[in-house]
Write an enzyme that holds these catalytic residues in place. Structure first.
Site, PDB file in Angstrom:
ATOM      1  N   ALA A 278      44.720  41.504  40.041  1.00 53.77           N
ATOM      2  CA  ALA A 278      44.702  40.715  38.643  1.00 53.77           C
ATOM      3  C   ALA A 278      44.447  39.135  38.974  1.00 53.77           C
ATOM      4  O   ALA A 278      44.694  38.857  40.323  1.00 53.77           O
ATOM      5  CB  ALA A 278      45.926  40.933  37.936  1.00 53.77           C
ATOM      6  N   PHE A 279      43.979  38.490  38.006  1.00 52.01           N
ATOM      7  CA  PHE A 279      43.900  37.052  38.493  1.00 52.01           C
ATOM      8  C   PHE A 279      45.061  36.423  38.937  1.00 52.01           C
ATOM      9  O   PHE A 279      44.919  35.045  39.498  1.00 52.01           O
ATOM     10  CB  PHE A 279      43.250  36.486  37.083  1.00 52.01           C
ATOM     11  CG  PHE A 279      44.342  35.896  36.044  1.00 52.01           C
ATOM     12  CD1 PHE A 279      44.772  37.043  35.076  1.00 52.01           C
ATOM     13  CD2 PHE A 279      44.713  34.697  35.916  1.00 52.01           C
ATOM     14  CE1 PHE A 279      45.553  36.706  33.957  1.00 52.01           C
ATOM     15  CE2 PHE A 279      45.846  34.416  34.955  1.00 52.01           C
ATOM     16  CZ  PHE A 279      46.198  35.352  33.857  1.00 52.01           C
ATOM     17  N   LYS A 280      46.306  36.745  38.727  1.00 50.10           N
ATOM     18  CA  LYS A 280      47.321  36.035  39.151  1.00 50.10           C
ATOM     19  C   LYS A 280      47.457  35.848  40.615  1.00 50.10           C
ATOM     20  O   LYS A 280      47.989  35.018  41.180  1.00 50.10           O
ATOM     21  CB  LYS A 280      48.611  36.905  38.826  1.00 50.10           C
ATOM     22  CG  LYS A 280      48.736  37.460  37.229  1.00 50.10           C
ATOM     23  CD  LYS A 280      49.225  36.229  36.364  1.00 50.10           C
ATOM     24  CE  LYS A 280      49.144  36.844  34.988  1.00 50.10           C
ATOM     25  NZ  LYS A 280      49.526  35.918  33.805  1.00 50.10           N
ATOM     26  N   ASP A 281      46.550  36.608  41.246  1.00 52.45           N
ATOM     27  CA  ASP A 281      46.854  36.714  42.774  1.00 52.45           C
ATOM     28  C   ASP A 281      46.064  35.114  43.158  1.00 52.45           C
ATOM     29  O   ASP A 281      46.426  34.628  44.208  1.00 52.45           O
ATOM     30  CB  ASP A 281      45.871  37.752  43.485  1.00 52.45           C
ATOM     31  CG  ASP A 281      46.891  38.807  43.513  1.00 52.45           C
ATOM     32  OD1 ASP A 281      47.919  39.046  43.590  1.00 52.45           O
ATOM     33  OD2 ASP A 281      45.887  39.875  43.145  1.00 52.45           O
TER      34      ASP A 281
ATOM     35  N   MET B  37      49.170  33.109  42.681  1.00 50.04           N
ATOM     36  CA  MET B  37      50.448  33.297  43.340  1.00 50.04           C
ATOM     37  C   MET B  37      50.354  33.499  44.829  1.00 50.04           C
ATOM     38  O   MET B  37      51.065  32.892  45.718  1.00 50.04           O
ATOM     39  CB  MET B  37      50.819  34.626  43.045  1.00 50.04           C
ATOM     40  CG  MET B  37      52.280  34.840  43.123  1.00 50.04           C
ATOM     41  SD  MET B  37      53.159  33.908  41.792  1.00 50.04           S
ATOM     42  CE  MET B  37      53.132  34.635  40.173  1.00 50.04           C
TER      43      MET B  37
END
Ligand SMILES: Cc1ncc(COP(=O)(O)O)c(C=O)c1O
Ligand SMILES: N[C@@H](CCOP(=O)(O)O)C(=O)O
Length: 462
Positions: free
Chosen positions: A110-113, A116
């Site tokens: 997901a784009f969160k990587d 993060m």
């Protein structure tokens, strides 16, 4: 570079301090005091660079002296080394003038990587340098949690507690959070919604005795560093379509407003963005707000795009701060009203600013399924339901300017919805093939601040 709170009453901090602090002590969110800009030539010079080099040039002005150039470059290099695509954020064409920015090639799909993985590296440098230990508590509707766990699992000076709404995340998302075996990872299934998880997290930050005792840190998009790292792919994708010599538009599947706020920052930095379109699922509080001028809670309904089942859209506060001419007192009043009455009216001037800055659209459950099915037939792309919400809204906003829709998660994270729409059950990448065989470790928790604080105190390492 100095960071100020959207509520105007918290100490002004450096980038490094703001990153480790999370929520400001007046309950607000940190934003840069001024937004650095990149000139046309500097933007044009991003063409052809690696994602990592572009990231360095775009983010560097926000970081001040918190990290040396060498430290920052090395953190960026390590952050993106594990991505499964050489371009990190590749752009594919869906239709004439419509492009999809694939943001799901990181370790948790997901784009969160993007943010993060970088924050994980920056925290390690900062904590080792200061000899500090922190307790990260995060709230998730599914993707932030797994990305945070992936970035911080096994680190010596960090405990990571993730609150997710029990029964309201996909099975893949849940297993990504509950199967890591490292002792510093604590997955907590809360009886409530994502909004409840985020509210308890903010309560913990506002309880100073607890906050200071455990060294509380936040990695939700409360944390400015999260937003900053997401600015980069707006630049890289726009430049690959001809920016700064050509305008582009973006449509962003939106929940907590962090991703689209990053697009707004890119525009303020000088990227020629025509439209920034907010795409919501049936939990359409942001679209209703843009239409009516009232931010009004109505109760979250579980959807097939569960990561966007959000009503208290945290980063909208950052947009309101600018919409109200950076008047922290006005923002604090709105947020108090929200807490006591469940909504607030936005002034005419601020609404004009918001409508000049953002467009919006809303997609029903049926339309989401139809879009997944149609796109598979027309362009061959298999969309996750969140990305499908974006694609549908983007289709309603197509014009002469190229449109980029952000594909925020891999379809394999939401196989039931994708299969219902297309008959195809998307498979996980080989490195995650045994996800369903791994043992789960999770604690069911009540929606109760004291109980949560007691659990964090008891479980964290000292
Ligand atoms: C897959 C996915 N798409 C879209 C969103 C919305 O992003 P934001 O919260 O930054 O608006 C989220 C999470 O919030 C998400 O996990
Ligand atoms: N969709 C998010 C919600 C939390 O958003 P964040 O950007 O503030 O971390 C999730 O997947 O958890």
């Amino acid at each position: 570079m100095r960071y100020v709170s959207t509520r105007g009453q918290a100490p002004i901090l450096s980038f490094g301090e703001a990153m480790l602090t999370g929520l400001a002590r007046d309950g607000g969110l940190y934003v840069p005091e001024t937004i650095p800009t990149l000139g046309k030539e500097e933007i044009a010079a991003l063409a052809g660079l690696s994602y990592e080099e572009a990231a360095f040039r775009i983010m560097r002005p926000f970081v001040g002296d918190a990290f040396s150039d060498d430290e920052f470059r090395s953190a960026i290099a390590k952050a993106y080394a594990g991505f499964g695509h050489a371009a990190r954020a590749p752009l594919v064409q869906l239709a004439p003038n419509h492009f999809l920015l694939e943001l799901f090639h990181g370790p948790t799909l997901a784009f969160k990587d993007f943010a993060m993985q970088l924050i994980g590296q920056l925290f390690q440098i900062a904590l080792q340098r200061d000899g500090r230990r922190v307790t990260i508590v995060g709230a998730t509707s599914g993707d932030t949690g797994s990305a945070a766990i992936e970035a911080f699992r096994g680190l010596e000076n960090v405990d990571v507690f993730i609150l997710f709404p029990h029964g309201r995340v996909s099975e893949v998302q849940r297993r990504q959070m509950t199967t890591p075996s490292e002792a510093n990872v604590h997955a907590l299934a809360l009886d409530g919604t994502f909004d409840d998880c985020q509210a308890r997290l903010k309560d913990m930050f506002n309880h100073f005795e607890f906050r200071d005792a455990v060294g509380l840190a936040g990695v939700n998009s409360i944390n400015w560093a999260r937003v900053l790292a997401q600015v980069v792919y707006y630049f890289t994708s726009a430049v690959s379509l001809g920016a700064p010599h050509r305008e582009v538009s973006f449509t962003v599947p939106t929940g907590n407003f962090g991703d689209i706020f990053a697009g707004y920052i890119a525009k303020r930095m000088g990227l020629p963005i025509d439209k920034l379109v907010i795409a919501t699922n049936q939990n359409d509080i942001l679209h209703r707000c843009m239409t009516t001028g009232r931010y009004e809670m109505g109760g979250v309904k579980p959807s097939i795009s569960p990561s966007m089942d959000i009503e208290i859209s945290s980063n909208f506060e950052r947009a309101l701060f600018d919409a109200y001419g950076r008047d922290g007192g006005a923002v604090a009043q709105l947020m108090d009203e929200m807490k006591t009455t469940g909504g607030f009216a936005i002034s005419q001037g601020a609404m004009e600013w918001l409508r000049d800055t953002f467009a919006s659209g809303r997609v029903s459950e049926e339309e989401t399924l139809e879009t997944i099915a149609d796109e598979r037939t027309v362009s061959g792309e298999l969309l996750c339901p969140h990305s499908a919400v974006g694609v549908k809204v983007a289709q309603d906003h197509l014009g002469a300017v190229p449109m980029i829709t952000l594909a925020t998660a891999h379809p394999a994270k939401f196989p039931d919805a994708v299969e219902a729409a297309t008959g195809i059950r998307p498979g996980l990448p080989p490195r995650m093939a045994d996800l369903f065989d791994r043992a789960e470790r999770v604690t069911r928790v009540p929606n109760d601040l004291s109980a949560l604080e007691a659990l964090v105190h008891e479980r964290r390492a000292r």
